[in-house]
Design a protein around this motif. Structure first.
Motif, PDB file in Angstrom:
ATOM      1  N   ARG A  34       0.656  -1.003   0.135  1.00 41.35           N
ATOM      2  CA  ARG A  34      -0.123   0.262   0.224  1.00 41.35           C
ATOM      3  C   ARG A  34       0.771   1.232  -0.396  1.00 41.35           C
ATOM      4  N   VAL A  35       0.547   2.629  -0.342  1.00 47.39           N
ATOM      5  CA  VAL A  35       1.068   3.476  -0.823  1.00 47.39           C
ATOM      6  C   VAL A  35       0.179   4.111   0.116  1.00 47.39           C
ATOM      7  N   ILE A  36       0.584   4.600   1.387  1.00 45.87           N
ATOM      8  CA  ILE A  36      -0.566   5.982   1.786  1.00 45.87           C
ATOM      9  C   ILE A  36       0.240   8.019   1.347  1.00 45.87           C
ATOM     10  N   THR A  37      -0.105   8.436   1.254  1.00 46.50           N
ATOM     11  CA  THR A  37       0.289   9.874   1.071  1.00 46.50           C
ATOM     12  C   THR A  37      -0.215  10.706   1.766  1.00 46.50           C
ATOM     13  N   GLY A  76      -3.208  -5.410  -7.017  1.00 49.72           N
ATOM     14  CA  GLY A  76      -3.257  -5.892  -6.013  1.00 49.72           C
ATOM     15  C   GLY A  76      -2.724  -4.442  -4.857  1.00 49.72           C
ATOM     16  N   ILE A  77      -2.510  -3.359  -5.610  1.00 50.77           N
ATOM     17  CA  ILE A  77      -2.095  -2.355  -4.240  1.00 50.77           C
ATOM     18  C   ILE A  77      -2.805  -1.775  -3.955  1.00 50.77           C
ATOM     19  N   GLY A  78      -2.404  -0.956  -2.794  1.00 50.70           N
ATOM     20  CA  GLY A  78      -4.078  -0.158  -2.298  1.00 50.70           C
ATOM     21  C   GLY A  78      -3.144   1.343  -2.213  1.00 50.70           C
ATOM     22  N   PHE A  79      -3.438   2.213  -2.477  1.00 47.92           N
ATOM     23  CA  PHE A  79      -3.011   3.422  -2.664  1.00 47.92           C
ATOM     24  C   PHE A  79      -3.687   4.498  -1.697  1.00 47.92           C
ATOM     25  N   ALA A 121      -2.643   2.252   7.499  1.00 50.76           N
ATOM     26  CA  ALA A 121      -1.252   0.837   7.028  1.00 50.76           C
ATOM     27  C   ALA A 121      -1.830  -0.572   7.443  1.00 50.76           C
ATOM     28  N   LEU A 122      -2.599  -0.256   8.902  1.00 55.62           N
ATOM     29  CA  LEU A 122      -2.893  -1.586   9.891  1.00 55.62           C
ATOM     30  C   LEU A 122      -4.230  -2.369   9.196  1.00 55.62           C
ATOM     31  N   GLN A 123      -5.259  -1.857   8.203  1.00 53.56           N
ATOM     32  CA  GLN A 123      -6.115  -2.068   7.998  1.00 53.56           C
ATOM     33  C   GLN A 123      -6.257  -3.134   7.388  1.00 53.56           C
ATOM     34  N   PRO A 124      -6.744  -3.938   7.253  1.00 58.26           N
ATOM     35  CA  PRO A 124      -7.112  -5.123   6.163  1.00 58.26           C
ATOM     36  C   PRO A 124      -7.572  -4.592   4.641  1.00 58.26           C
ATOM     37  N   LYS A 125      -7.075  -4.183   3.799  1.00 59.90           N
ATOM     38  CA  LYS A 125      -7.082  -3.781   2.567  1.00 59.90           C
ATOM     39  C   LYS A 125      -8.437  -3.490   1.564  1.00 59.90           C
ATOM     40  N   GLU A 126      -9.422  -5.512   2.376  1.00 54.00           N
ATOM     41  CA  GLU A 126     -10.413  -5.462   1.623  1.00 54.00           C
ATOM     42  C   GLU A 126     -11.966  -4.289   2.794  1.00 54.00           C
ATOM     43  N   LYS A 127     -11.150  -3.353   4.094  1.00 53.17           N
ATOM     44  CA  LYS A 127     -12.039  -2.377   3.984  1.00 53.17           C
ATOM     45  C   LYS A 127     -11.839  -1.390   3.693  1.00 53.17           C
ATOM     46  N   LEU A 128     -11.089  -0.674   3.407  1.00 52.41           N
ATOM     47  CA  LEU A 128     -10.839   0.427   2.284  1.00 52.41           C
ATOM     48  C   LEU A 128     -10.573   0.785   0.814  1.00 52.41           C
TER      49      LEU A 128
END
Length: 155
Positions: A34-37, A76-79, A121-128
């Motif tokens: 994941r990328v968090i800006t 599969g990358i979360g942004f 950063a810690l949440q399961p990506k499917e919840k975001l």
């Protein structure tokens, strides 16, 4: 003018170059990648296509996150982009001394400002929502109602 160029270099070019350079590694780690800006609420005051001042740089960061989320949705990358709120930091004190002094004691702590970053950063990506803009652990609107901050992909 130097200040605006420095802001653009750090907030836009830096974000772009680092993220683009890391995409091959992120693709390999897709399950957790994941990328968090860290953007700013200042972007609510600026459309994407005006000059290169700070608020517009932060608007560009959010637009980049949206674009990468669209481009890499099958990788599969979360942004995610987020706004930490006004936190009492040396940067706020230096860049806006009168504002900082006037609201001293009313800002968030560093930990409160970092809370949503850590949560993302810690949440399961499917919840975001990839491409989303987050504030206080929730997806937030990217544009205020009736604002002229929206733009098209071509812009």
């Amino acid at each position: 003018m130097f200040c605006f160029e420095l802001n653009f270099s750090v907030n836009v070019l830096g974000t772009y170059i680092i993220t683009e350079s890391m995409l091959p590694l992120l693709e390999k780690a897709a399950l957790d990648a994941r990328v968090i800006t860290v953007s700013s609420g200042g972007m609510y005051t600026a459309p994407l296509t005006n000059d290169l001042q700070y608020a517009r740089n932060k608007r560009v960061q959010v637009a980049l996150i949206e674009k990468w989320a669209e481009m890499y949705k099958d990788k599969g990358i979360g942004f995610y982009a987020m706004y930490p709120g006004w936190a009492e930091t040396p940067g706020v004190a230096k860049s806006s001394p009168e504002f900082s002094e006037r609201f001293s004691g009313k800002f968030r702590t560093w930990g409160e400002g970092a809370d949503t970053i850590i949560w993302l950063a810690l949440q399961p990506k499917e919840k975001l929502v990839s491409g989303g803009f987050y504030f206080d652990r929730a997806e937030a609107p990217k544009h205020p109602p009736f604002a002229s901050t929206r733009s098209t992909n071509d812009e």
